[in-house]
Design an enzyme around this catalytic site. Structure first.
Site, PDB file in Angstrom:
ATOM      1  N   ASP A  19     -51.526 -18.826   6.549  1.00 40.80           N
ATOM      2  CA  ASP A  19     -51.916 -18.293   5.247  1.00 40.80           C
ATOM      3  C   ASP A  19     -51.034 -17.115   4.859  1.00 40.80           C
ATOM      4  O   ASP A  19     -50.831 -16.188   5.663  1.00 40.80           O
ATOM      5  CB  ASP A  19     -53.367 -17.817   5.264  1.00 40.80           C
ATOM      6  CG  ASP A  19     -54.361 -18.964   5.373  1.00 40.80           C
ATOM      7  OD1 ASP A  19     -53.930 -20.121   5.248  1.00 40.80           O
ATOM      8  OD2 ASP A  19     -55.545 -18.677   5.591  1.00 40.80           O
ATOM      9  N   GLY A  45     -56.087 -22.552   7.690  1.00 41.03           N
ATOM     10  CA  GLY A  45     -56.407 -23.977   7.690  1.00 41.03           C
ATOM     11  C   GLY A  45     -57.893 -24.120   7.900  1.00 41.03           C
ATOM     12  O   GLY A  45     -58.467 -23.496   8.813  1.00 41.03           O
ATOM     13  N   LYS A  46     -58.561 -24.918   7.069  1.00 43.11           N
ATOM     14  CA  LYS A  46     -60.016 -25.008   7.167  1.00 43.11           C
ATOM     15  C   LYS A  46     -60.460 -25.459   8.548  1.00 43.11           C
ATOM     16  O   LYS A  46     -61.438 -24.945   9.093  1.00 43.11           O
ATOM     17  CB  LYS A  46     -60.565 -25.954   6.091  1.00 43.11           C
ATOM     18  CG  LYS A  46     -60.367 -25.461   4.668  1.00 43.11           C
ATOM     19  CD  LYS A  46     -61.211 -26.221   3.674  1.00 43.11           C
ATOM     20  CE  LYS A  46     -62.656 -25.814   3.734  1.00 43.11           C
ATOM     21  NZ  LYS A  46     -62.895 -24.412   3.370  1.00 43.11           N
ATOM     22  N   ASN A 190     -69.857 -26.628  -1.216  1.00 43.73           N
ATOM     23  CA  ASN A 190     -70.237 -25.451  -1.981  1.00 43.73           C
ATOM     24  C   ASN A 190     -70.658 -25.879  -3.386  1.00 43.73           C
ATOM     25  O   ASN A 190     -70.696 -27.071  -3.714  1.00 43.73           O
ATOM     26  CB  ASN A 190     -69.121 -24.402  -1.998  1.00 43.73           C
ATOM     27  CG  ASN A 190     -67.862 -24.869  -2.723  1.00 43.73           C
ATOM     28  OD1 ASN A 190     -67.889 -25.808  -3.527  1.00 43.73           O
ATOM     29  ND2 ASN A 190     -66.750 -24.220  -2.428  1.00 43.73           N
ATOM     30  N   GLY A 231     -77.032 -17.699  -1.464  1.00 47.77           N
ATOM     31  CA  GLY A 231     -77.404 -18.319  -0.204  1.00 47.77           C
ATOM     32  C   GLY A 231     -77.024 -19.784  -0.169  1.00 47.77           C
ATOM     33  O   GLY A 231     -75.900 -20.161  -0.491  1.00 47.77           O
ATOM     34  N   ASP A 252     -63.687  -9.683   0.884  1.00 51.44           N
ATOM     35  CA  ASP A 252     -62.884 -10.894   0.688  1.00 51.44           C
ATOM     36  C   ASP A 252     -63.766 -12.100   1.009  1.00 51.44           C
ATOM     37  O   ASP A 252     -64.292 -12.207   2.118  1.00 51.44           O
ATOM     38  CB  ASP A 252     -61.655 -10.847   1.615  1.00 51.44           C
ATOM     39  CG  ASP A 252     -60.750 -12.060   1.498  1.00 51.44           C
ATOM     40  OD1 ASP A 252     -61.029 -12.947   0.666  1.00 51.44           O
ATOM     41  OD2 ASP A 252     -59.757 -12.131   2.249  1.00 51.44           O
ATOM     42  N   ASP A 258     -65.807 -21.102   5.652  1.00 51.83           N
ATOM     43  CA  ASP A 258     -65.436 -21.643   6.957  1.00 51.83           C
ATOM     44  C   ASP A 258     -66.269 -21.029   8.077  1.00 51.83           C
ATOM     45  O   ASP A 258     -66.604 -21.705   9.057  1.00 51.83           O
ATOM     46  CB  ASP A 258     -63.949 -21.423   7.220  1.00 51.83           C
ATOM     47  CG  ASP A 258     -63.079 -22.311   6.339  1.00 51.83           C
ATOM     48  OD1 ASP A 258     -63.576 -23.345   5.862  1.00 51.83           O
ATOM     49  OD2 ASP A 258     -61.905 -21.961   6.123  1.00 51.83           O
TER      50      ASP A 258
END
Length: 322
Positions: A19, A45-46, A190, A231, A252, A258
């Site tokens: 990243d 990376g996820k 999400n 939540g 952040d 993740d």
């Protein structure tokens, strides 16, 4: 029939990226150029982020994936190993460079991310077949969508054939074969990913509950929809309910999703109930937003299943007595 989660640990099949993080006052709009702070390089990376988060709970975690034959790869392997992740199934692909992501973070902690998959997209379904024995020995297989869809689809199929429970974080949002969702223990998305999948806006908790119910109707045993400061909402055979989160100062948000997914899968692999796993995952996400970066090795430890609030009871269905 799936095996109970006991003793096999967690296998993460997913992406590994380096990243490049840039702080900006405000995220740029289309055609706009903005000045940023000094660039910071971090492992990401996820898949790798979730593996590290899982390992920080004390869970046995192995990572499978692809990197290039370059300096980025050495950095990523070292970061995983330093967090206690088994990297023996991280293979080198000489024809592609290691994945790279550019992460912009504004002064409120919101982010925008562009990913160059590189070696992550050198994987194919045949590579999954070579991992059959590793998948079979895992208690839980964790997947994301930064690998090609055919790879994720084949991994779900193999896990079903050998009886390994599967958690899929369907991120980034993309179209997947309907049959893939029917083999999942837990689907995690999400708010925006849920909206992409169900085709309507989930602007409040009632809409999130409806989205979770619609997604569960597609076949997963359980669906979790995360919603940042609101939540999460979970739908399973106990009903549809809200998992609250306490307000915390936000530095952040990059690592929150993740951290949530990695800890959730880790606790499930240790035989915890979904509600216990959700409580730990919510607490982990709250910790993650208070530090910069997507890979959370600086936290040192993430929570176990009894260190966060218990979700509210299931709401009765329409027409049903409370």
């Amino acid at each position: 029939m799936t095996r109970p989660a006991e003793g096999g640990g967690l296998l993460v099949l997913g992406s590994l990226n380096l990243d490049v993080m840039l702080g900006v006052r405000a995220l740029p709009t289309v055609g706009e150029t903005v000045l940023g702070a000094d660039a910071v390089l971090r492992p990401g990376g996820k898949g790798a982020n979730q593996a590290v988060a899982a390992a920080l709970t004390g869970t046995t975690v192995a990572m499978a994936g692809r990197v290039g034959d370059d300096e980025r790869a050495a950095t990523l392997r070292a970061a995983l190993a330093g967090a206690g992740v088994d990297t023996s199934q991280v293979r080198t692909t000489a024809e592609r460079s290691t994945g790279l992501a550019v992460v912009l973070v504004n002064s409120e902690g919101d982010n925008a991310i562009v990913v160059s998959p590189g070696a992550n997209h050198a994987m194919g379904p045949a590579d999954v077949d070579e991992l059959r024995g590793v998948i079979e020995t895992a208690a839980v297989l964790l997947l994301q969508l930064e690998l090609p869809v055919p790879v994720v689809t084949r991994a779900v199929e193999v896990a079903g054939e050998v009886g390994t429970r599967v958690v899929v974080n369907l991120a980034p949002a993309t179209t997947v074969p309907p049959a893939m969702l029917q083999g999942l223990e837990v689907l995690v998305v999400n708010r925006s990913e849920a909206e992409h999948l169900v085709g309507h806006v989930a602007a409040d908790l009632d809409a999130l509950r409806r989205a979770a119910d619609e997604l569960r109707a597609l076949g997963p045993t359980a669906v979790v929809v995360t919603a940042g400061a609101d939540g999460a909402v979970v739908a399973d055979d106990r009903g549809t309910r809200h998992v609250p989160v306490a307000p915390v100062p936000v530095v952040d948000t990059t690592g929150a999703g993740d951290a949530f997914v990695g800890v959730l899968a880790a606790q499930l692999s240790r035989g915890r109930t979904l509600d216990e796993a959700l409580a730990a995952a919510t607490s982990a996400a709250s910790q993650a937003v208070q530090v910069p970066g997507a890979q959370l090795s600086t936290l040192g430890r993430l929570p176990g299943p009894t260190e966060a609030p218990v979700p509210e009871p299931a709401r009765p269905a329409a027409g049903q007595a409370p």
